[in-house]
Design an enzyme around this catalytic site. Sequence first.
Site, PDB file in Angstrom:
ATOM      1  CG  ASP A   1      -2.511 -72.716  -0.901  1.00 20.91           C
ATOM      2  OD1 ASP A   1      -2.651 -71.248  -1.190  1.00 20.91           O
ATOM      3  OD2 ASP A   1      -2.515 -73.582  -1.853  1.00 20.91           O
TER       4      ASP A   1
ATOM      5  CG  ASN B   1      -2.152 -69.729 -10.803  1.00 21.27           C
ATOM      6  OD1 ASN B   1      -1.075 -69.613 -11.424  1.00 21.27           O
ATOM      7  ND2 ASN B   1      -2.965 -70.588 -11.000  1.00 21.27           N
TER       8      ASN B   1
ATOM      9  CG  ASN C   1      -7.029 -66.575 -11.663  1.00 22.55           C
ATOM     10  OD1 ASN C   1      -8.195 -66.150 -10.975  1.00 22.55           O
ATOM     11  ND2 ASN C   1      -7.377 -67.048 -12.521  1.00 22.55           N
TER      12      ASN C   1
ATOM     13  CE1 TYR D   1     -13.778 -72.949  -5.931  1.00 21.76           C
ATOM     14  CE2 TYR D   1     -15.284 -71.163  -5.497  1.00 21.76           C
ATOM     15  CZ  TYR D   1     -14.805 -72.142  -6.132  1.00 21.76           C
ATOM     16  OH  TYR D   1     -14.932 -72.215  -7.687  1.00 21.76           O
TER      17      TYR D   1
ATOM     18  CG  HIS E   1      -6.049 -72.586  -3.508  1.00 23.56           C
ATOM     19  ND1 HIS E   1      -4.661 -72.674  -3.620  1.00 23.56           N
ATOM     20  CD2 HIS E   1      -6.311 -72.139  -4.907  1.00 23.56           C
ATOM     21  CE1 HIS E   1      -4.116 -72.165  -4.661  1.00 23.56           C
ATOM     22  NE2 HIS E   1      -5.013 -71.793  -5.495  1.00 23.56           N
TER      23      HIS E   1
ATOM     24  CE1 TYR F   1     -14.115 -68.335  -7.802  1.00 23.79           C
ATOM     25  CE2 TYR F   1     -14.896 -66.281  -8.911  1.00 23.79           C
ATOM     26  CZ  TYR F   1     -15.302 -67.621  -8.192  1.00 23.79           C
ATOM     27  OH  TYR F   1     -16.529 -67.905  -8.185  1.00 23.79           O
TER      28      TYR F   1
END
Length: 206
Positions: free
Chosen positions: A109, A130, A84, A18, A23, A82
């Site tokens: 972001d 989120n 969220n 990632y 993000h 993560y």
Amino acid sequence: MSDGPWLVVGLGNPGPQYAGNRHNVGQMVLDELARRTGSTFGARASGLLSRRPQAAVAEARLGVLPGGVPGPRVVLAKPTTYMNVSGGPVAALAKYYDVPAERTVLVHDELDIPFADVRLKRGGGEGGHNGLRDTTKALGTKEYVRVRVGVGRPPGRMDPADYVLRDFAKAELKDLPWLVDAAADAVELVVTQGLEAAQLKFHTKG
């Protein structure tokens, strides 16, 4: 401004797969702030965080005040959860370091801002983000500072969730270092001069 520390959090997802995603631009900005302050991230805090580390943390002083005095104390943090479920680490850090919402800065972001623009605000809605939604829930308030790093809207009918989980496009990569540097400047200005001064600089064209 208070003498207490600031908490600066870069939102993103953990893991190398990632790292280059849109993000994760908030965590890219935190890496730049760590570079500027000569600090290194690690789960170093004692007590609560050492028992259940959910963030990589670096403590430093950011910027320079008038007269060459070192800038305010900051806790730089990258959640290792993560996106969220970012709220738990943010709330735990805020409690551990006794940082109120007005000195908590989230770097993230933002789809609703053109790529390469930086905007700042305190409070307001989460815009479907989120990480912000979970942070608001965990802190029990919206009144933290957001450094919003523009990544632009997805092309055509691409799902926004897919768009933010993709790496920056080749055309964007040449401007990405500038964007990260500008967002780091925005954080530094918030911490050393206040939100209004930072907004005046970053919301004024020319």
